[in-house]
Design an enzyme around this catalytic site. Structure first.
Site, PDB file in Angstrom:
ATOM      1  CB  SER A  29      -8.869  49.405  32.139  1.00 20.15           C
ATOM      2  OG  SER A  29      -9.409  50.688  31.884  1.00 20.15           O
ATOM      3  CG  ASN A  30      -6.131  53.679  30.491  1.00 19.21           C
ATOM      4  OD1 ASN A  30      -6.664  54.633  31.043  1.00 19.21           O
ATOM      5  ND2 ASN A  30      -6.488  53.270  29.266  1.00 19.21           N
ATOM      6  CG  HIS A  31      -3.728  54.205  36.611  1.00 20.01           C
ATOM      7  ND1 HIS A  31      -4.419  53.650  37.654  1.00 20.01           N
ATOM      8  CD2 HIS A  31      -2.551  53.545  36.537  1.00 20.01           C
ATOM      9  CE1 HIS A  31      -3.690  52.697  38.192  1.00 20.01           C
ATOM     10  NE2 HIS A  31      -2.554  52.611  37.529  1.00 20.01           N
ATOM     11  CB  ALA A  96      -6.517  56.959  28.574  1.00 21.69           C
TER      12      ALA A  96
END
Ligand code: C5P
Length: 225
Positions: A29-31, A96
């Protein structure tokens, strides 16, 4: 924005990260916190629009008056978005989205094997949700985001063209104290023939400014591209 500006119009907004499984307990995943997308959903609803928020996993409360659809993966996000396109005047891709997903998700938890090579992950590309929407038949007014660390305007403008968007919001994510997870942001709003610079402000204020900028172009039919 007056509370009736967007009366009768529908926004579909993506927000948050996507989550791509590796095995039953792990993921890529991402922030992204989802804050910007949620603020946009709230601002559009406050301006009178019907708003559908297609959200990856976040810690945020659903904005008042907004219909929220929860998804995890990019493919699920695309499917949920496509189901909303029959009634969509403005699409904002703020999520995102993970560019890649794991090719073969392990059915069981991957074990740490003694004396053997670490496992290798094989990745495949995810669909580009924004581009798919912008290039669909009867495409809505489509707005994207560009998080860049260099050549902000140049990279954002090429994204605007390549994905055939009406508008792109460019953020410099290399600047400290803004962007990911932050409550503050600054941005450049770009369209084919206009440019507006937004100084550092709260994501709430920025959302109101972005919804206003969309209204200016959306309702000025001579400006529609
Ligand atoms: O190409 P890039 O990922 O930088 O573009 C960012 C924009 O495209 C954002 O608006 C994001 O929501 C959207 N996007 C998407 N699906 C992807 C990748 C990005 O909708 N798979």
């Amino acid at each position: 924005t007056a509370s009736c500006t967007w009366q009768g119009k529908t926004f579909v907004i993506t927000a948050g990260p996507t989550r791509e499984a590796i095995d039953p307990v792990r993921y890529i995943s991402n922030h992204s916190s989802g804050k910007m997308g949620y603020a946009l959903a709230q601002a559009a609803a406050n301006a009178g629009a019907k708003v559908v928020l297609v959200s990856g996993p976040t810690q945020l409360a659903t904005p008042k008056g907004v219909q929220r659809i929860d998804v995890e993966t990019a493919e699920q996000m695309l499917t949920a978005v496509q189901q909303q396109l029959t009634d969509c005047d403005v699409f904002i891709g703020c999520a995102a989205v993970s560019d890649y997903r794991v090719e073969d998700i392990a059915e069981h938890k991957i074990k740490k094997e003694q004396n053997s090579e670490p496992p290798k992950l094989s990745l495949v590309q995810n669909p580009d949700i924004l581009k798919t929407v912008a290039q669909s038949a009867n495409a809505p007014f489509t707005v994207g985001f560009a998080a860049e660390t260099q050549n902000l305007k140049e990279n954002a403008l090429s994204k605007l063209q390549r994905k055939q968007l009406q508008m792109i919001i460019a953020n410099d994510v290399s600047e400290p104290h803004q962007g990911f997870n932050s409550d503050q942001n600054s941005a450049l709003i770009l369209s084919k023939d206009s440019e507006q610079s937004l100084p550092t402000m709260s994501k709430h204020d920025m959302a109101v400014a972005i919804i206003d900028a969309i209204a200016k172009r959306y309702f000025d039919t001579s400006n529609r591209s």
